[in-house]
Design a protein around this motif. Structure first.
Motif, PDB file in Angstrom:
ATOM      1  N   ILE A  71       0.893   5.915  19.676  1.00  0.00           N
ATOM      2  CA  ILE A  71       2.279   6.091  19.698  1.00  0.00           C
ATOM      3  C   ILE A  71       2.964   6.892  18.478  1.00  0.00           C
ATOM      4  O   ILE A  71       3.903   7.712  18.919  1.00  0.00           O
ATOM      5  N   LEU A  72       2.373   6.823  17.581  1.00  0.00           N
ATOM      6  CA  LEU A  72       2.669   7.407  16.237  1.00  0.00           C
ATOM      7  C   LEU A  72       1.628   8.180  15.560  1.00  0.00           C
ATOM      8  O   LEU A  72       0.515   7.416  15.460  1.00  0.00           O
ATOM      9  N   ASP A  73       1.809   9.477  15.207  1.00  0.00           N
ATOM     10  CA  ASP A  73       0.954  10.224  14.531  1.00  0.00           C
ATOM     11  C   ASP A  73       0.653   9.644  13.326  1.00  0.00           C
ATOM     12  O   ASP A  73       1.505   9.161  12.249  1.00  0.00           O
ATOM     13  N   ARG A  74      -0.681   9.486  13.011  1.00  0.00           N
ATOM     14  CA  ARG A  74      -1.080   8.953  11.568  1.00  0.00           C
ATOM     15  C   ARG A  74      -0.501   9.505  10.268  1.00  0.00           C
ATOM     16  O   ARG A  74      -0.098   8.727   9.499  1.00  0.00           O
ATOM     17  N   GLU A  75      -0.742  10.689  10.277  1.00  0.00           N
ATOM     18  CA  GLU A  75      -0.180  11.744   9.037  1.00  0.00           C
ATOM     19  C   GLU A  75       1.307  11.434   8.729  1.00  0.00           C
ATOM     20  O   GLU A  75       2.013  11.226   7.899  1.00  0.00           O
ATOM     21  N   GLU A  76       2.102  11.340  10.215  1.00  0.00           N
ATOM     22  CA  GLU A  76       3.507  11.000  10.050  1.00  0.00           C
ATOM     23  C   GLU A  76       3.710   9.838   9.584  1.00  0.00           C
ATOM     24  O   GLU A  76       4.846   9.574   8.624  1.00  0.00           O
ATOM     25  N   MET A  77       3.029   8.844   9.998  1.00  0.00           N
ATOM     26  CA  MET A  77       3.278   7.405   9.488  1.00  0.00           C
ATOM     27  C   MET A  77       3.070   7.141   8.064  1.00  0.00           C
ATOM     28  O   MET A  77       3.824   6.506   7.433  1.00  0.00           O
ATOM     29  N   LEU A  78       1.965   7.818   7.476  1.00  0.00           N
ATOM     30  CA  LEU A  78       1.479   7.674   6.191  1.00  0.00           C
ATOM     31  C   LEU A  78       2.659   8.383   5.381  1.00  0.00           C
ATOM     32  O   LEU A  78       2.601   8.003   4.118  1.00  0.00           O
ATOM     33  N   GLN A  79       3.307   9.331   5.962  1.00  0.00           N
ATOM     34  CA  GLN A  79       4.407   9.865   4.970  1.00  0.00           C
ATOM     35  C   GLN A  79       5.620   9.129   4.601  1.00  0.00           C
ATOM     36  O   GLN A  79       6.196   9.266   3.481  1.00  0.00           O
ATOM     37  N   SER A  80       5.839   7.976   5.534  1.00  0.00           N
ATOM     38  CA  SER A  80       6.958   7.093   5.352  1.00  0.00           C
ATOM     39  C   SER A  80       6.469   6.001   4.407  1.00  0.00           C
ATOM     40  O   SER A  80       7.518   5.357   4.222  1.00  0.00           O
ATOM     41  N   VAL A  81       5.388   5.914   3.990  1.00  0.00           N
ATOM     42  CA  VAL A  81       5.065   4.877   3.255  1.00  0.00           C
ATOM     43  C   VAL A  81       5.095   5.226   1.777  1.00  0.00           C
ATOM     44  O   VAL A  81       4.814   6.254   1.310  1.00  0.00           O
ATOM     45  N   LYS A  82       5.159   4.085   0.574  1.00  0.00           N
ATOM     46  CA  LYS A  82       5.290   4.630  -0.736  1.00  0.00           C
ATOM     47  C   LYS A  82       3.837   5.121  -1.294  1.00  0.00           C
ATOM     48  O   LYS A  82       3.755   5.912  -1.907  1.00  0.00           O
ATOM     49  N   GLU A  83       2.732   4.274  -0.869  1.00  0.00           N
ATOM     50  CA  GLU A  83       1.573   4.736  -1.617  1.00  0.00           C
ATOM     51  C   GLU A  83       0.382   4.564  -0.435  1.00  0.00           C
ATOM     52  O   GLU A  83       0.180   3.685   0.393  1.00  0.00           O
ATOM     53  N   THR A  84      -0.567   5.514  -0.676  1.00  0.00           N
ATOM     54  CA  THR A  84      -1.505   5.412   0.433  1.00  0.00           C
ATOM     55  C   THR A  84      -2.845   5.902  -0.406  1.00  0.00           C
ATOM     56  O   THR A  84      -2.981   6.258  -1.642  1.00  0.00           O
ATOM     57  N   GLU A  85      -3.978   5.353   0.226  1.00  0.00           N
ATOM     58  CA  GLU A  85      -5.268   5.407  -0.575  1.00  0.00           C
ATOM     59  C   GLU A  85      -6.280   5.536   0.593  1.00  0.00           C
ATOM     60  O   GLU A  85      -6.499   4.735   1.686  1.00  0.00           O
ATOM     61  N   SER A  86      -7.049   6.682   0.846  1.00  0.00           N
ATOM     62  CA  SER A  86      -8.169   6.865   1.774  1.00  0.00           C
ATOM     63  C   SER A  86      -7.631   6.738   3.022  1.00  0.00           C
ATOM     64  O   SER A  86      -8.341   6.269   4.046  1.00  0.00           O
ATOM     65  N   GLY A  87      -6.258   7.449   3.327  1.00  0.00           N
ATOM     66  CA  GLY A  87      -5.996   7.506   4.668  1.00  0.00           C
ATOM     67  C   GLY A  87      -5.265   6.129   5.063  1.00  0.00           C
ATOM     68  O   GLY A  87      -5.275   5.864   6.335  1.00  0.00           O
ATOM     69  N   MET A  88      -5.142   5.162   4.309  1.00  0.00           N
ATOM     70  CA  MET A  88      -4.566   3.812   4.756  1.00  0.00           C
ATOM     71  C   MET A  88      -3.278   3.705   3.681  1.00  0.00           C
ATOM     72  O   MET A  88      -3.336   4.059   2.946  1.00  0.00           O
ATOM     73  N   ILE A  89      -2.414   2.552   4.247  1.00  0.00           N
ATOM     74  CA  ILE A  89      -1.524   2.165   3.415  1.00  0.00           C
ATOM     75  C   ILE A  89      -1.937   1.186   2.249  1.00  0.00           C
ATOM     76  O   ILE A  89      -2.720   0.343   2.300  1.00  0.00           O
ATOM     77  N   LYS A  90      -1.422   1.460   1.156  1.00  0.00           N
ATOM     78  CA  LYS A  90      -1.830   0.588  -0.009  1.00  0.00           C
ATOM     79  C   LYS A  90      -0.719  -0.367  -0.374  1.00  0.00           C
ATOM     80  O   LYS A  90       0.450  -0.080  -0.425  1.00  0.00           O
ATOM     81  N   VAL A  91      -0.945  -1.649  -0.443  1.00  0.00           N
ATOM     82  CA  VAL A  91      -0.028  -2.653  -0.653  1.00  0.00           C
ATOM     83  C   VAL A  91      -0.409  -3.556  -2.016  1.00  0.00           C
ATOM     84  O   VAL A  91      -1.551  -3.552  -2.377  1.00  0.00           O
ATOM     85  N   PRO A  92       0.486  -4.003  -2.775  1.00  0.00           N
ATOM     86  CA  PRO A  92       0.077  -4.661  -3.882  1.00  0.00           C
ATOM     87  C   PRO A  92      -0.828  -6.037  -3.620  1.00  0.00           C
ATOM     88  O   PRO A  92      -0.664  -6.407  -2.624  1.00  0.00           O
ATOM     89  N   ASN A  93      -1.410  -6.182  -4.676  1.00  0.00           N
ATOM     90  CA  ASN A  93      -2.293  -7.584  -4.618  1.00  0.00           C
ATOM     91  C   ASN A  93      -1.414  -8.749  -4.458  1.00  0.00           C
ATOM     92  O   ASN A  93      -0.151  -8.792  -5.283  1.00  0.00           O
ATOM     93  N   ILE A  94      -1.635  -9.900  -3.731  1.00  0.00           N
ATOM     94  CA  ILE A  94      -0.629 -10.837  -3.430  1.00  0.00           C
ATOM     95  C   ILE A  94      -1.378 -12.064  -4.326  1.00  0.00           C
ATOM     96  O   ILE A  94      -0.931 -13.020  -4.416  1.00  0.00           O
ATOM     97  N   LEU A  95      -2.831 -11.816  -4.651  1.00  0.00           N
ATOM     98  CA  LEU A  95      -3.511 -13.242  -5.349  1.00  0.00           C
ATOM     99  C   LEU A  95      -3.809 -12.842  -6.691  1.00  0.00           C
ATOM    100  O   LEU A  95      -4.115 -11.847  -7.118  1.00  0.00           O
TER     101      LEU A  95
END
Length: 95
Positions: A71-95
């Motif tokens: 539905i959504l192009d991966r590269e286009e989606m990754l441009q809309s997030v704050k941080e990425t790493e190895s083609g994935m969305i990077k999120v802060p640690n919660i533990l």
């Protein structure tokens, strides 16, 4: 027809932890008798050819086939997030 007395109503009110006066119990007893009397009328209706049902309307789920789609192009989606790493969305640690 089922007879409800003031004592019957007070007995059931006790189960429901309802405070009730004798006058209220007498009123509810006559109202319960009227409701049961109305339902007795329904027993006189001929339901021989009526199929049992669970709902008065014929409802059903409309399902679609579960087919994966891009539905959504991966590269286009990754441009809309704050941080990425190895083609994935990077999120802060919660533990």
């Amino acid at each position: 027809m089922t007879q409800f007395t003031k004592d019957n109503v007070l007995y059931f009110a006790n189960f429901a932890k309802l405070g009730m006066t004798d006058i209220e119990a007498e009123t509810f007893a006559s109202q319960l008798e009227a409701m049961i009397g109305f339902s007795d009328i329904l027993n006189e209706v001929d339901t021989e050819d009526v199929e049992p049902m669970t709902h008065p309307l014929h409802l059903f789920n409309v399902l679609r086939e579960d087919v994966p789609a891009d539905i959504l192009d991966r590269e286009e989606m990754l441009q809309s997030v704050k941080e990425t790493e190895s083609g994935m969305i990077k999120v802060p640690n919660i533990l």
